[in-house]
Design a protein around this motif. Structure first.
Motif, PDB file in Angstrom:
ATOM      1  N   UNK A 116       0.853  -1.209   0.000  1.00 30.73           N
ATOM      2  CA  UNK A 116       0.000   0.000   0.000  1.00 30.73           C
ATOM      3  C   UNK A 116       0.882   1.250   0.000  1.00 30.73           C
ATOM      4  N   UNK A 117       1.915   1.175   0.826  1.00 28.12           N
ATOM      5  CA  UNK A 117       2.860   2.299   0.901  1.00 28.12           C
ATOM      6  C   UNK A 117       3.495   2.560  -0.477  1.00 28.12           C
ATOM      7  N   UNK A 118       3.890   1.475  -1.144  1.00 31.64           N
ATOM      8  CA  UNK A 118       4.536   1.644  -2.459  1.00 31.64           C
ATOM      9  C   UNK A 118       3.562   2.258  -3.463  1.00 31.64           C
ATOM     10  N   UNK A 157      -5.571  -9.646  -2.280  1.00 38.78           N
ATOM     11  CA  UNK A 157      -4.791  -8.513  -2.812  1.00 38.78           C
ATOM     12  C   UNK A 157      -5.730  -7.383  -3.256  1.00 38.78           C
ATOM     13  N   UNK A 158      -6.792  -7.732  -3.946  1.00 37.94           N
ATOM     14  CA  UNK A 158      -7.687  -6.681  -4.454  1.00 37.94           C
ATOM     15  C   UNK A 158      -8.381  -5.990  -3.275  1.00 37.94           C
ATOM     16  N   UNK A 159      -8.769  -6.790  -2.266  1.00 36.17           N
ATOM     17  CA  UNK A 159      -9.415  -6.179  -1.094  1.00 36.17           C
ATOM     18  C   UNK A 159      -8.458  -5.189  -0.430  1.00 36.17           C
ATOM     19  N   UNK A 212      -8.216   0.072  -3.836  1.00 43.22           N
ATOM     20  CA  UNK A 212      -8.477   1.518  -3.907  1.00 43.22           C
ATOM     21  C   UNK A 212      -7.266   2.274  -4.471  1.00 43.22           C
ATOM     22  N   UNK A 213      -6.140   1.578  -4.621  1.00 42.72           N
ATOM     23  CA  UNK A 213      -4.923   2.264  -5.085  1.00 42.72           C
ATOM     24  C   UNK A 213      -4.497   1.843  -6.494  1.00 42.72           C
ATOM     25  N   UNK A 214      -5.234   0.932  -7.100  1.00 39.50           N
ATOM     26  CA  UNK A 214      -4.833   0.443  -8.420  1.00 39.50           C
ATOM     27  C   UNK A 214      -6.057  -0.068  -9.165  1.00 39.50           C
ATOM     28  N   UNK A 215      -6.130   0.209 -10.455  1.00 41.40           N
ATOM     29  CA  UNK A 215      -7.211  -0.424 -11.230  1.00 41.40           C
ATOM     30  C   UNK A 215      -6.699  -1.207 -12.441  1.00 41.40           C
ATOM     31  N   UNK A 216      -5.401  -1.155 -12.698  1.00 38.03           N
ATOM     32  CA  UNK A 216      -4.828  -1.887 -13.838  1.00 38.03           C
ATOM     33  C   UNK A 216      -4.113  -3.136 -13.325  1.00 38.03           C
ATOM     34  N   UNK A 217      -4.652  -4.296 -13.676  1.00 35.01           N
ATOM     35  CA  UNK A 217      -4.136  -5.558 -13.126  1.00 35.01           C
ATOM     36  C   UNK A 217      -3.685  -6.489 -14.240  1.00 35.01           C
TER      37      UNK A 217
END
Ligand code: FCB
Length: 438
Positions: free
Chosen positions: A101-103, A149-151, A155-160
């Motif tokens: 999350x920090x990254x 991981x998604x949970x 909120x910080x990424x949408x490209x998987x």
């Protein structure tokens, strides 16, 4: 060779993703809980190097995020390390998730859009011991990991990117024996692994969309341009066509058509549930290889791979050449996947080149190829250079150097190669939009 200046900036959409790509094991350092660390311990790294601290990302990825920011990139691809997040089956490490999350926050603060890969070659030791993707339960286990991981990071990424290069994972691990588990010539096992990777991908695709409505999900397909070594030989031509279909299309055709990977399709299997499970096509493109029939290569079903010495090449691998650099091949790679009718991202492209002899040419020519494709209306959305700083190149260890920045693994000192400045200039000329901190 195309050396033309890249100044038709308007062709690149302002939100085009200009990035660099990395993967957890190659950059994080200090992790002994995956099968690659075990492989290294068994003396299987050809250079006999140790991954050690790698690029020290687990403690300080932020120093490299600063370097990436100095290039003006607006995107960065990294992977999350399953063996850190679920060190034992069913045991979740919240501190590891907090570090990711920090990254991701650090990337947003620097105006970079994170692209996160869920699986980039590495498996936790407990998962490998169960047979990894040969085991039918691998699909549910990977689904559990994805959900977690998604949970935690959604909120910080949408490209998987679900899987990096399933075709490389299966063929190097189960056919050529260069990657763990080091099996050679296990054609049917490679197909079973590919089938389970397809199913795991499709489950992950559905899981991500269930949790995140606007997610953008795909996988990274490694594409190689194959050419017959002796074009006049019918055997070489046949072998070349066979390898082209099996390597470049095996995973992809299952997602496109719901077909089971060869030879399982010949045994009556199909995979209707994996059809159309992608929002984009992700391509990793590096090189062209010649394919020839060689009666002495029994273990690899008489297949011999080579590169004509007079063709442009980066540094050679320890035992085999890395491949001919052939930027025009990007077009073939993109055309191969047009039937998907999906946006395309080049998720990896680069060259091993310690002295930066040909990397500038590779970057310029590849960007020029992309301009041509955009001009023809191809829906190209992003380009990620592999890689930012030299990192641990799997079985080659520190031997092959792909970085825009040179890294001394002992001192962790970073020195820009001329290509770093060049890439920064080309991104700027293309009019990349760098988002403000979010
Ligand atoms: C790709 C891999 C990546 C890196 C580059 C050089 O096949 O996805 O991890 O090793 O090659």
């Amino acid at each position: 060779m195309d050396n033309g200046p890249c100044d038709q900036s308007s062709l690149f959409p302002a939100d085009f993703a200009w990035g660099v790509a990395t993967s957890s094991h190659q950059v994080e350092g200090g992790n002994t809980n995956n099968q690659w660390a075990a492989w290294e311990k068994r003396g299987k790294i050809k250079s006999k190097d140790c991954v050690g601290l790698a690029c020290d990302w687990w403690r300080n990825a932020e120093q490299d995020f600063d370097l990436a920011q100095s290039l003006g990139v607006n995107a960065l691809r990294l992977s999350v390390e399953w063996s850190r997040i679920e060190p034992e089956e069913g045991m979740w490490d919240e501190a590891a998730l907090a570090r990711y999350r920090q990254m991701l926050k650090a990337l947003h603060q620097r105006g970079m859009r994170p692209f996160v890969t869920l699986h980039h070659f590495t498996n936790p030791l407990w998962f490998e011991a169960k047979g990894a993707f040969l085991a039918p339960e691998s699909i549910a286990l990977f689904q559990g990991f994805t959900q977690r991981v998604i949970a935690a990071l959604g909120d910080l990424c949408r490209d998987w990117i679900t899987f990096n290069e399933p075709n490389v994972y299966a063929s190097l691990g189960y056919f050529l024996g260069e990657f763990p588990p080091g099996k050679k010539g296990r054609f049917v096992q490679a197909a079973r692994v590919t089938r389970n990777l397809c199913l795991a991908h499709a489950e992950a695709y559905r899981t991500i969309h269930a949790l995140q409505k606007d997610a953008n999900v795909g996988w990274a397909q490694h594409y190689v341009v194959f050419k017959p070594r002796r074009p006049e030989s019918a055997v070489d031509r046949w072998l070349c066509g066979f390898i082209d279909r099996r390597f470049n299309d095996n995973f992809a055709e299952s997602i496109r058509d719901g077909r089971a990977p060869f030879p399982l399709n010949k045994l009556g299997q199909s995979l209707p549930e994996v059809k159309d499970t992608c929002d984009f096509v992700g391509i990793n493109y590096y090189s062209r290889l010649r394919v020839g029939f060689e009666p002495r290569s029994l273990k690899t079903l008489f297949l011999q791979i080579s590169v004509p010495p007079h063709k442009p090449q980066g540094d050679s691998g320890i035992e085999v050449p890395y491949g001919e650099v052939y930027p025009e091949g990007l077009r073939r790679a993109v055309e191969q996947f047009t039937a998907f009718k999906r946006p395309v991202y080049i998720l990896e492209n680069g060259v091993p080149d310690r002295a930066d002899r040909i990397r500038p040419w590779v970057i310029e020519s590849t960007i020029s190829q992309m301009r041509g494709l955009l001009a023809e209306g191809v829906d190209l959305r992003g380009y990620f250079h592999w890689t930012l700083t030299d990192n641990f190149e799997w079985a080659e260890g520190w031997h092959l150097r792909f970085g825009l920045f040179e890294l001394d693994p002992a001192t962790q000192a970073r020195t820009p190669r001329p290509s770093a400045r060049l890439y920064a200039r080309l991104i700027k000329e293309a009019g990349a939009l760098v988002r403000t901190a979010g």
